[in-house]
Design a protein around this motif. Sequence first.
Motif, PDB file in Angstrom:
ATOM      1  N   THR A 394       0.827  -1.213   0.000  1.00 34.28           N
ATOM      2  CA  THR A 394       0.000   0.000   0.000  1.00 34.28           C
ATOM      3  C   THR A 394       0.854   1.252   0.000  1.00 34.28           C
ATOM      4  O   THR A 394       0.405   2.302  -0.466  1.00 34.28           O
ATOM      5  CB  THR A 394      -0.918   0.024   1.237  1.00 34.28           C
ATOM      6  N   LEU A 426      -5.316  11.719   0.191  1.00 37.78           N
ATOM      7  CA  LEU A 426      -5.328  10.594   1.127  1.00 37.78           C
ATOM      8  C   LEU A 426      -6.732  10.373   1.695  1.00 37.78           C
ATOM      9  O   LEU A 426      -7.199   9.237   1.826  1.00 37.78           O
ATOM     10  CB  LEU A 426      -4.331  10.848   2.255  1.00 37.78           C
ATOM     11  N   ASP A 428      -9.495  11.137   0.240  1.00 39.46           N
ATOM     12  CA  ASP A 428     -10.332  10.594  -0.829  1.00 39.46           C
ATOM     13  C   ASP A 428     -10.109   9.093  -0.995  1.00 39.46           C
ATOM     14  O   ASP A 428     -11.014   8.371  -1.424  1.00 39.46           O
ATOM     15  CB  ASP A 428     -10.000  11.319  -2.136  1.00 39.46           C
ATOM     16  N   ALA A 429      -8.919   8.630  -0.609  1.00 38.25           N
ATOM     17  CA  ALA A 429      -8.610   7.201  -0.685  1.00 38.25           C
ATOM     18  C   ALA A 429      -9.052   6.449   0.567  1.00 38.25           C
ATOM     19  O   ALA A 429      -8.786   5.252   0.697  1.00 38.25           O
ATOM     20  CB  ALA A 429      -7.119   7.004  -0.908  1.00 38.25           C
ATOM     21  N   PHE A 448     -11.227   2.396   2.703  1.00 37.42           N
ATOM     22  CA  PHE A 448      -9.876   2.485   2.155  1.00 37.42           C
ATOM     23  C   PHE A 448      -9.807   1.855   0.766  1.00 37.42           C
ATOM     24  O   PHE A 448     -10.222   0.718   0.548  1.00 37.42           O
ATOM     25  CB  PHE A 448      -8.901   1.784   3.101  1.00 37.42           C
ATOM     26  N   ASP A 449      -9.256   2.631  -0.191  1.00 36.31           N
ATOM     27  CA  ASP A 449      -9.102   2.156  -1.566  1.00 36.31           C
ATOM     28  C   ASP A 449      -7.640   2.368  -1.974  1.00 36.31           C
ATOM     29  O   ASP A 449      -7.241   3.473  -2.378  1.00 36.31           O
ATOM     30  CB  ASP A 449     -10.023   2.937  -2.496  1.00 36.31           C
ATOM     31  N   PRO A 450      -6.805   1.315  -1.876  1.00 33.81           N
ATOM     32  CA  PRO A 450      -5.376   1.477  -2.162  1.00 33.81           C
ATOM     33  C   PRO A 450      -5.085   1.879  -3.600  1.00 33.81           C
ATOM     34  O   PRO A 450      -4.038   2.456  -3.879  1.00 33.81           O
ATOM     35  CB  PRO A 450      -4.790   0.092  -1.834  1.00 33.81           C
ATOM     36  N   SER A 451      -6.031   1.582  -4.504  1.00 38.00           N
ATOM     37  CA  SER A 451      -5.775   1.938  -5.900  1.00 38.00           C
ATOM     38  C   SER A 451      -5.655   3.456  -6.100  1.00 38.00           C
ATOM     39  O   SER A 451      -4.990   3.922  -7.038  1.00 38.00           O
ATOM     40  CB  SER A 451      -6.884   1.392  -6.807  1.00 38.00           C
ATOM     41  N   LYS A 452      -6.282   4.228  -5.225  1.00 42.42           N
ATOM     42  CA  LYS A 452      -6.237   5.697  -5.345  1.00 42.42           C
ATOM     43  C   LYS A 452      -4.919   6.282  -4.852  1.00 42.42           C
ATOM     44  O   LYS A 452      -4.701   7.498  -4.958  1.00 42.42           O
ATOM     45  CB  LYS A 452      -7.396   6.313  -4.570  1.00 42.42           C
ATOM     46  N   LEU A 453      -4.051   5.438  -4.326  1.00 48.70           N
ATOM     47  CA  LEU A 453      -2.773   5.926  -3.818  1.00 48.70           C
ATOM     48  C   LEU A 453      -1.667   5.874  -4.855  1.00 48.70           C
ATOM     49  O   LEU A 453      -0.575   6.434  -4.652  1.00 48.70           O
ATOM     50  CB  LEU A 453      -2.332   5.117  -2.596  1.00 48.70           C
ATOM     51  N   GLU A 454      -1.947   5.180  -5.964  1.00 44.60           N
ATOM     52  CA  GLU A 454      -0.882   4.931  -6.942  1.00 44.60           C
ATOM     53  C   GLU A 454      -0.264   6.228  -7.469  1.00 44.60           C
ATOM     54  O   GLU A 454       0.944   6.321  -7.655  1.00 44.60           O
ATOM     55  CB  GLU A 454      -1.437   4.124  -8.139  1.00 44.60           C
TER      56      GLU A 454
END
Length: 457
Positions: A394, A426, A428-429, A448-454
């Motif tokens: 993550t 962060l 928003d994720a 929590f949406d880890p894809s939005k952290l990329e």
Amino acid sequence: MTTIRLYNTRTRTKETFTPLDPQNVRMYVCGPTVYDRAHLGNARPVVVFDVLYRLLRHEYGADHVTYVRNFTDVDDKINARAAQTGRPISEITAETTQWFLDDMGALGALEPDAMPRATQYIPQMIRMIEGLIASGHAYEAEGHVLFAVESYAEYGQLSGRTVDDMIAGARVEVAPYKRNPMDFVLWKPSTPDLPGWDSPWGRGRPGWHIECSAMSYELLGESFDIHGGGNDLMFPHHENEIAQSCCAHPEGKFARYWLHNEMLQVEGKKMSKSLGNFFTVRDLLDQGVPGEVIRFVFLSTHYRKPMDWTAEKAREAEKTLRKWYAQAVQGVGTGDPYDSVKTALSDDLNTAGAIAECHQLSHADDITTLRHTLQFLGLMGDDVPEWARLPEGTGLGELADKLHTVRLQAMQSKDFSQADSLKAALADAGVEVRMSKDGVELVPGPDFDPSKLETLK
């Protein structure tokens, strides 16, 4: 040893708990009738008395506490389910019993020391009924055996009602063979298509109330410490248990402390299929609500207060537990629960107070105590549950360091736009950002949406 004080329904006062025998602390709780899935309201007493069981084991030692919770596996609802489905009664009760154990286990409830099934104790029930007839407290009429309420002078003391009040306010079966409208069934005849056992009064089956009296006597004796259940059981079930048990075994006192939990609502309304707010525990688990979250919501309200289950409470509970798990997982070694949590629980199972103390503990540095406290409350096992684990990669640690650096730069330049933008991304994720003089902590929330952290790495 911590002094435990419990509200005794029978005396309507909070009393210091003093067991009859500290080497053999005994508790009986009325269990489910096994014909279907347990609904959310069925789970509340399970969690309430699981907390008490854990507290008693902690104070007196696990080997010195006996907890009995029964299964009612002979009942008209079970008979109706068998007739409706065409399935054997034994198959239905075996399946639903296991469902109950699985669902309550998902809520972190320990299994009691004994879980008797009513059908295993039919001979003991018959012996108790025979004794009640011999002593003049029960009589046979048209194939039924009934308890004579007027023979027990203290009838009504638990619920605080007079017999006249109970007749006026209860749905009393009107039967010509009853000497008194309040007399209740100990044994009733069975037709060939219904379960039945041979008895001195013909083939039949026990009434509901006698089973708990017979099983508690066989497993705990004529006197024991605690009897619990929902307050919907206070009358007539518990009232009738007291009457028949005290008359069958006048040498004992039956249960000394009576505890009753209040009922449960959903989104501010009584749970009802007609309102569309009826949930089984399995419904919530299958919808992705973790068992620990259900337990947390239950513990957040004192057991003697009505509890309102809401989706918002569940979301907040999951958020809080994720935060605590992230801290507690770092705790190592052995330890004891937080003293203030034990103190709260010892004050009539003040679980809401215990949760408040956990919030305080989470702000302290003693993560080992936090870990053992959550385990003590049944909110955590030996490790963080799978649903609360962060997926690998993550990068939250790196992002925390990045935000800390950007924040330090902003404090020098007085330009916080980059820091604010990173914090907003962060959030928003689904990540909660916590800043202190010691650094930045990023805690994933329930969304929590880890894809939005990329794009942030």
